[in-house]
Write an enzyme that holds these catalytic residues in place. Structure first.
Site, short mmCIF file in Angstrom:
data_model
loop_
_atom_site.label_atom_id
_atom_site.label_comp_id
_atom_site.label_asym_id
_atom_site.label_seq_id
_atom_site.Cartn_x
_atom_site.Cartn_y
_atom_site.Cartn_z
N SER A 73 -27.99 19.85 -61.28
CA SER A 73 -28.38 20.79 -62.34
C SER A 73 -29.73 20.46 -62.95
O SER A 73 -30.46 21.35 -63.38
CB SER A 73 -27.31 20.82 -63.43
N PHE A 74 -30.08 19.18 -62.98
CA PHE A 74 -31.35 18.76 -63.55
C PHE A 74 -32.53 19.38 -62.81
O PHE A 74 -33.60 19.58 -63.40
CB PHE A 74 -31.43 17.22 -63.50
N LEU A 97 -22.39 22.27 -62.34
CA LEU A 97 -21.36 21.52 -63.07
C LEU A 97 -21.93 20.15 -63.37
O LEU A 97 -22.25 19.39 -62.45
CB LEU A 97 -20.08 21.41 -62.23
N VAL A 99 -21.21 16.60 -64.91
CA VAL A 99 -20.13 15.70 -65.32
C VAL A 99 -20.70 14.33 -65.64
O VAL A 99 -21.80 13.98 -65.22
CB VAL A 99 -19.03 15.59 -64.23
N ARG A 105 -26.52 10.71 -69.40
CA ARG A 105 -25.29 11.20 -70.03
C ARG A 105 -25.21 12.71 -69.78
O ARG A 105 -26.21 13.40 -69.82
CB ARG A 105 -25.30 10.91 -71.52
#
Length: 182
Positions: A73-74, A97, A99, A105
């Protein structure tokens, strides 16, 4: 001529017709970039599949959706920005997603991704939609994977609805601006 013979005593129910609402039509062609992370691909793909089904029901053919996959996602915001700058897309949808784990974090990653996507949207005037989710608790168990697969399917429908409605709204607004009404 062959005819199919039916037992006159056999009563068949008429086929059920699913009554879908009539959605407004777009005045101009729409093209959407769907950017998804490959982390937990089997979960995130549920969002993509549901998105594609719902967006087609709303008048945008799947052939007008370009799919892009990034590692996590980054990495989504940079891809979204480059895609928005091409001016080829009327909208960009992000799915991932996030997690707990790794060196970052998960709250930091999710917050950073959402802020960056908003920045891309405001800088380029190409709407960017997020189905990047971060659960409070996520365990690598079958029950959690099943729950989040279903949850991402729901989010896929919701992001398609938001995308289609926003594109229609922007199409109207831009038309009003061009006509000098607004």
């Amino acid at each position: 001529m062959n005819q199919m013979l039916q037992d006159p005593t056999e009563v068949k129910d008429p086929p059920q017709v699913i009554d879908r609402p009539a959605y407004p039509q777009f005045a101009k062609p729409q093209r959407i970039a769907f950017v998804q992370s490959s982390w937990h691909r089997d979960v995130v793909e549920e969002c993509r599949v549901a998105f594609l089904q719902e967006i087609e029901a709303r008048g945008i053919a799947a052939v007008h959706i370009d799919l892009f996959e990034v590692p996590g996602s980054f990495e989504i915001p940079l891809h979204a920005q480059i895609l928005a700058k091409t001016r080829r897309y009327t909208a960009i949808v992000a799915a991932g997603l996030v997690v707990d784990g790794g060196i970052y974090r998960h709250e930091f990653v999710a917050d950073t991704v959402i802020k960056a996507l908003m920045d891309v949207q405001l800088r380029t005037e190409v709407p960017v939609f997020s189905a990047v989710l971060t659960p409070q608790q996520f365990h690598e168990s079958a029950a959690h994977f099943d729950f989040f697969r279903r949850h991402f399917a729901v989010k896929g429908v919701e992001v398609a609805e938001a995308c289609a409605n926003t594109l229609l709204s922007l199409e109207r607004l831009r038309g009003q601006v061009a006509a000098g009404i607004v």
